[in-house]
Design an enzyme around this catalytic site. Structure first.
Site, PDB file in Angstrom:
ATOM      1  N   GLU B 278      35.683  65.613  71.162  1.00 12.87           N
ATOM      2  CA  GLU B 278      36.654  66.401  70.752  1.00 12.87           C
ATOM      3  C   GLU B 278      37.530  66.657  71.920  1.00 12.87           C
ATOM      4  OE1 GLU B 278      35.360  69.299  67.832  1.00 12.87           O
ATOM      5  OE2 GLU B 278      37.102  70.298  67.950  1.00 12.87           O
ATOM      6  N   GLU B 281      39.282  63.433  72.407  1.00 17.31           N
ATOM      7  CA  GLU B 281      40.531  63.464  71.299  1.00 17.31           C
ATOM      8  C   GLU B 281      41.653  64.327  71.669  1.00 17.31           C
ATOM      9  OE1 GLU B 281      38.907  64.543  67.595  1.00 17.31           O
ATOM     10  OE2 GLU B 281      40.893  64.195  66.480  1.00 17.31           O
ATOM     11  N   CYS B 304      34.075  71.813  63.106  1.00 20.78           N
ATOM     12  CA  CYS B 304      32.719  71.981  63.155  1.00 20.78           C
ATOM     13  C   CYS B 304      32.151  72.688  61.972  1.00 20.78           C
ATOM     14  CB  CYS B 304      32.010  72.671  64.471  1.00 20.78           C
ATOM     15  SG  CYS B 304      32.618  71.983  65.922  1.00 20.78           S
ATOM     16  N   SER B 324      40.393  67.643  63.893  1.00 23.75           N
ATOM     17  CA  SER B 324      39.503  66.878  64.502  1.00 23.75           C
ATOM     18  C   SER B 324      38.891  65.832  63.918  1.00 23.75           C
ATOM     19  CB  SER B 324      38.623  67.367  65.660  1.00 23.75           C
ATOM     20  OG  SER B 324      37.839  66.647  66.276  1.00 23.75           O
ATOM     21  N   LYS B 363      26.486  74.065  55.282  1.00 24.04           N
ATOM     22  CA  LYS B 363      25.987  72.820  55.988  1.00 24.04           C
ATOM     23  C   LYS B 363      25.085  71.922  54.976  1.00 24.04           C
ATOM     24  CE  LYS B 363      27.355  73.167  60.312  1.00 24.04           C
ATOM     25  NZ  LYS B 363      28.170  72.058  60.964  1.00 24.04           N
ATOM     26  N   GLU B 366      27.702  69.892  53.499  1.00 33.84           N
ATOM     27  CA  GLU B 366      28.297  68.789  54.544  1.00 33.84           C
ATOM     28  C   GLU B 366      27.199  67.610  54.710  1.00 33.84           C
ATOM     29  OE1 GLU B 366      27.762  69.658  58.627  1.00 33.84           O
ATOM     30  OE2 GLU B 366      30.046  69.229  58.905  1.00 33.84           O
ATOM     31  N   GLU B 371      30.093  60.679  53.026  1.00 33.73           N
ATOM     32  CA  GLU B 371      30.465  59.712  54.281  1.00 33.73           C
ATOM     33  C   GLU B 371      29.654  59.788  55.432  1.00 33.73           C
ATOM     34  OE1 GLU B 371      32.379  61.662  52.700  1.00 33.73           O
ATOM     35  OE2 GLU B 371      33.251  63.211  53.943  1.00 33.73           O
ATOM     36  N   CYS B 520      29.507  81.597  63.543  1.00 29.81           N
ATOM     37  CA  CYS B 520      28.431  81.164  62.778  1.00 29.81           C
ATOM     38  C   CYS B 520      27.283  82.150  63.036  1.00 29.81           C
ATOM     39  CB  CYS B 520      27.836  79.877  63.591  1.00 29.81           C
ATOM     40  SG  CYS B 520      29.128  78.427  63.710  1.00 29.81           S
TER      41      CYS B 520
END
Lengths: 181, 590
Positions: B278, B281, B304, B324, B363, B366, B371, B520
Site C-alpha cells: 500500500e 501504491e 483493509c 487502494s 471478514k 470478504e 474474486e 477493529c
C-alpha cells in the site's frame, strides 16, 4: 426511458409520465423536513399504489434509507404496495364503528365482493381495506368508498352502496337514503 | 448544575444530565436494556423506571432530565414490581431457548431476569414470530428473540449511516429488519456486525463457522493453518473473564496449538506486507500526481476494512478508484499461505485449509467474495470471530487462563509492531507513515516512540499532515510537499468525511477508514459489550503490544524481506499484482 402501462391506474397515463410527475414532486419536497409521508401520499395518488420502483426512487431522492421508507409504508394501513381496484372500499373498525356493527358491514362487503381484506376483485373494480377510525364516530358505522363517506351503514344496504360505483350497470346512482356526504 | 436526591444520596450533575446518568455517576444501579451510552436513550424498554416525587406515574430514568431538588427513588416496591412486570412481559413474547442460545450466559435479558429474581412466567400468549435470516455469510438474524429495543436500528442508521435496518410493520408484528422484512443479503448492508455487537439478546449474531473449522481439524488430509487478526489478542481474554485490554497473545497462540492447528500464523505478517504494497501504491500515485502531473485518484483510501469497502461500493461508487487495490491482510494471508507457503511445504493449495480469527463479521463476507481465489481455490476457508474462538477453546475444554505464553510459527507469523496497530483507528496510517516516510527521506519518522498522536484515539474524524524535507534523490519531487492525512472510524464519520471531500471542503493525500468506531478493536465480532471505556483499554493494549516488539516498522520485518526475496520479488510486481491486489464493483444503493 422505456415507458409501460401502469397496472394500477386507468390505463390512460403511462408510467413515464407519472414518474416525471413524481420527480417534480420530489424536487419540491427534497429540502423540506418531514417530507416522506406527504410524498408517499402524493405518489400513491399518482400511481394508485406504491410499487417498489417508486419507493426506491423516493428513498434515493429524499436521501432516506429504503428500510425507513418501507417502515413507514408498512406502518400505515393507508399505504398499499399492491395495485388496487378502480374503487377502494375502506371499512372503519375503530371502536365506535366496531360496536355499532362495523364487523357485520365488513362481512357483508366481503361476501358481496367475494374478496378478503387487502384483495382486489377480479374485474379490477373494487379493493377492500379496513381502517382504524376515520374520525367520524358520530356517523358509525361508517365506510368510505374512494373519497365518499357513507354513514350508519347496515349490512343490508351494502349492495346498494356498492352498486353506485359499478360502471354502466344501467341503474340510477345515489339512490340510498344514507346518501353521500 | 442541578442538585437532586436519588434514594438517600445527594447528587450534583452537569446541566442536561438525565436521571439515569445522575444515578450512574453516584454509583446507583438502574437496570437498562435499550439504553446505549451516548447513542440511544429512548425509553423504549421501560426497564429503567424510577419513582419521582410529585410525578403521577413512574418515569423512564434514561429520558428524564435531572432537575434541581428532584427526589428520585430507584428501589421502592412500586419500582421493583413495575420493572419485574416489564421483564415478565418481555419474556412472555421472547421466543428464546436459553440453553441452546448463542447468548447463553452472555445475554442481557437473561441476566436481568436473574437480577430481578423472576422465577415464573405469569403471562401466557402469542410469542414473537420466529424468522431466521441466514442469507449473509456474516450475520444471522433471529427475529423471534428480538425484544424491539432498537439498538441495532440506531447503530445501523446513526452510527454507521448504512440504514439497512429499520422497524418494519406494526404492533405485535413489528420487526427490526431490512425493508419489508426481506433478507439482509438483498439490501445495502455492509455486514459490519455493529448490530450484533449491541444486541442485548440472541436476535442478531455472527453466522457461525465453528462446525466447518472442527471438520477441517478432524480431517487428516488437510493442513489446517490459522491466522489471528491484531485486534483479537487485545480482547480474547474477555471471553474468559479477564479485564478488557488484557494482552493474551501468547496464550492465544498456545490455545490454537492445543486445538490442533498444523501451523499457527499471524495476520500481522500480512499487515506488514500490506504496508509495503500500500505504501508503494501511494508513492506511485504521488509520483503520477506530483511529478508527472497526470490525473490520479487521490486521496488514496485504505482497503483493509471490508465493511468500509462494501460501503464505498454501495454508497460512494465514484470513489472506487480511490480505494487502494491492496487486499486486506486477511486475504493477502490466504493467498500467500496457499501459494508461497504451500509450495514450501510441498502441498497443493486445495490441501491447505486457512482459518482466520477476526474481530469482525464482515471478514466472513470478504472471504467468500468471488474474486478472493488468487490461489485457484478460495483463499480463506473459514472465518471465526473473536467470540467464536472463545467458544472453540471452551468446547475443547482448554483452561485458557492457565496456558503458557507461546509464540507463533515463524514464517508467516513474525511481525513488526506496525502490524499490531492495524487494530486501532489511526494505526494503519501510522504504520504506513513509519515506512513511507523512511523510504522517501531515508530517515526514521521523527516522532516520539514512532506514534502519530493527532490521529490516535476515539475522535471520529482526525487530521494531520507531514511535510517531507531532505528527500532521497528518487523522491526529490516530493521535497517540501506537505502530505495531508485524515483518519475516520465508524461509517457515519466516514460518510461525513467523504461528503466533505466530495464538496471540495477538504482534500487529502491519504485517508484511513475503519468501519467500526475505534477501529477493529471495536469490531462487530469482539466480545460484548464494547463501551468507549473498553475501546480505550483495548487500544492501549495494542500500543503496548507494538512497543514491546523488537521490530517496529514493517519494512524491517526480516520475513517480509524473505518473501520478497524468495517469491514476490518487488512491491506492485507481477506476482504481487496477482496475489495481493484486487478490484471492486459498484453496487446498488437501495
Amino acid at each position: 426511458m422505456p415507458t409501460r402501462k401502469c397496472n394500477g391506474c386507468d390505463g390512460k397515463s403511462d408510467h413515464g409520465v407519472l414518474l416525471r410527475r413524481l420527480d417534480k414532486v420530489l424536487r419540491e419536497y427534497r429540502e423540506k423536513p418531514g417530507a416522506l409521508i406527504p410524498v408517499l401520499q402524493i405518489a400513491q395518488g399518482l400511481f394508485g399504489y406504491l410499487p417498489e420502483t417508486v419507493l426506491k426512487r423516493i428513498s434515493l431522492a429524499l436521501e432516506k434509507p429504503y428500510s425507513e421508507v418501507a417502515g413507514v409504508v408498512g406502518f400505515y394501513s393507508f399505504f398499499s404496495r399492491m395495485p388496487r381496484g378502480q374503487h377502494v372500499v375502506r371499512v372503519c373498525l375503530g371502536t365506535a364503528c366496531y360496536v355499532r356493527g362495523g364487523k357485520q358491514v365488513l362481512d357483508a362487503i366481503r361476501k358481496q365482493l367475494g374478496i378478503e381484506v387487502g384483495e382486489t376483485t377480479a374485474d379490477g373494480n373494487f379493493s377492500l381495506e379496513v381502517a382504524r377510525c376515520f374520525g367520524a364516530c358520530g356517523l358509525a358505522p361508517a365506510i368510505m368508498v374512494d373519497n365518499d363517506t357513507h354513514q350508519r351503514v347496515k349490512a343490508a344496504r351494502v349492495q346498494d352502496i356498492l352498486s353506485q360505483y359499478v360502471k354502466r350497470v344501467g341503474k340510477a346512482k345515489g339512490r340510498s337514503k344514507g346518501g353521500k356526504r | 448544575m442541578p442538585k437532586l436526591m436519588i434514594d438517600d444520596k445527594e447528587v450534583i450533575v452537569a446541566d442536561g444530565s438525565t436521571v439515569l446518568e445522575a444515578a450512574r455517576q453516584s454509583g446507583i444501579h438502574i437496570p437498562t436494556l435499550c439504553y446505549l451510552e451516548n447513542i440511544q436513550a429512548i425509553g423504549a424498554c421501560r426497564v429503567c423506571l424510577v419513582e419521582v416525587e410529585g410525578a403521577k406515574t413512574l418515569v423512564t430514568s434514561c429520558t428524564m432530565p435531572a432537575t434541581e431538588n428532584m427526589k428520585v427513588f430507584t428501589r421502592t416496591k412500586r419500582v421493583r414490581e413495575a420493572r419485574r412486570m416489564v421483564v415478565e412481559l418481555l419474556l412472555s413474547e421472547h421466543d428464546g431457548n436459553c440453553q441452546t442460545c448463542d447468548r447463553n450466559n452472555d445475554c442481557e435479558l437473561q441476566a436481568l431476569a436473574n437480577e430481578l429474581g423472576i422465577r415464573d412466567l405469569p403471562y401466557e400468549g402469542a410469542r414473537t414470530k420466529a424468522g431466521r435470516d441466514t442469507s449473509t455469510p456474516a450475520l444471522i438474524r433471529d427475529s423471534g428473540k428480538c425484544i424491539k429495543c432498537r439498538r441495532c436500528v440506531t447503530v445501523c442508521n446513526q452510527v454507521q449511516s448504512v440504514g439497512a435496518l429499520f422497524p418494519q410493520f406494526r404492533g405485535f408484528k413489528t420487526e427490526m429488519a431490512p425493508a419489508f422484512g426481506q433478507n439482509l443479503a438483498n439490501v445495502a448492508c455492509v455486514q459490519c456486525g455493529q448490530c450484533a455487537a449491541v444486541c442485548p439478546v440472541g436476535a442478531i449474531s455472527e453466522n457461525p463457522q465453528l462446525d466447518r473449522v472442527w471438520a477441517a481439524l478432524d480431517d487428516p488430509s488437510k493442513t489446517v493453518v490459522v491466522q489471528t487478526a491484531p485486534a483479537v489478542r487485545a480482547a480474547l481474554g474477555e471471553c474468559f473473564g479477564m479485564a478488557p485490554g488484557t494482552r493474551v497473545t501468547g496464550k492465544m497462540v498456545a490455545a490454537l496449538r492445543r486445538l490442533g492447528f498444523d501451523a499457527v500464523f499471524d495476520t500481522n505478517f500480512t499487515a506488514d506486507l500490506t504496508i509495503i504494497e500500500e505504501g508503494a501504491e501511494l508513492l506511485k500515485r504521488l509520483t503520477l500526481a506530483v511529478k508527472e502531473k497526470q490525473p490520479t485518484a487521490l486521496p488514496q483510501f485504505t482497503s483493509c476494512s471490508p465493511g468500509w469497502v462494501k460501503f464505498v461500493e454501495h454508497f460512494y461508487p465514484e470513489f472506487i478508484p480511490n480505494l487502494s487495490t491492496c487486499k486486506s491482510p486477511q486475504q493477502m494471508f490466504g493467498a500467500v499461505a496457499k501459494t508461497y507457503w504451500a509450495e514450501k511445504i510441498g502441498k497443493k493449495p486445495e490441501d491447505v485449509y486457512v482459518v482466520s480469527v477476526m474481530p469482525c463479521t464482515a471478514k466472513k463476507y470478504e472471504a467468500q467474495r468471488p474474486e478472493m481465489n488468487a490461489s485457484g481455490v478460495q483463499d480463506v476457508d473459514a472465518v471465526l470471530t473473536t467470540r467464536e474462538l472463545g467458544r472453540l477453546i471452551r468446547e475443547a475444554g482448554i483452561d485458557f487462563a492457565s496456558l503458557p505464553d507461546e509464540t507463533a510459527d515463524r514464517l508467516l507469523g513474525f511481525s513488526s509492531g506496525a502490524a499490531d496497530i492495524f487494530a486501532n483507528t489511526g494505526g494503519v496510517m501510522e504504520a504506513a507513515l513509519r515506512t513511507v516516510y523512511e523510504i522517501v527521506t531515508g530517515r526514521e519518522l521523527p516522532l516520539e516512540n514512532l506514534h502519530v498522536g493527532p490521529i490516535a484515539g476515539l475522535d471520529g474524524i482526525k487530521e494531520t499532515s507531514v511535510t517531507l524535507n531532505g528527500t532521497e534523490p528518487d523522491f526529490a519531487f516530493l521535497e517540501g510537499v506537505t502530505v495531508k492525512l485524515a483518519v475516520a472510524s465508524g461509517l457515519g464519520n466516514a460518510r461525513t468525511l467523504l461528503d466533505r471531500i466530495k464538496q471540495g471542503k477538504a482534500s487529502y493525500h491519504v485517508v484511513e477508514i475503519m468501519t467500526c468506531p475505534g477501529g477493529c478493536i471495536g469490531g462487530g465480532g469482539q466480545p460484548r459489550f464494547t463501551t468507549d471505556e473498553v475501546r480505550k483499554q483495548r487500544i492501549q493494549a495494542i500500543y503496548s503490544e507494538d512497543e514491546a516488539k523488537q521490530v517496529r516498522k514493517s519494512h524491517d520485518n526480516p520475513k517480509i524481506k524473505q518473501i520478497y526475496g524468495e517469491y514476490l520479488k518487488a512491491p506492485l510486481g507481477e506476482r504481487s499484482h496477482h496475489l495481493l491486489h484486487t478490484c471492486y464493483v459498484a453496487r446498488e444503493k437501495v
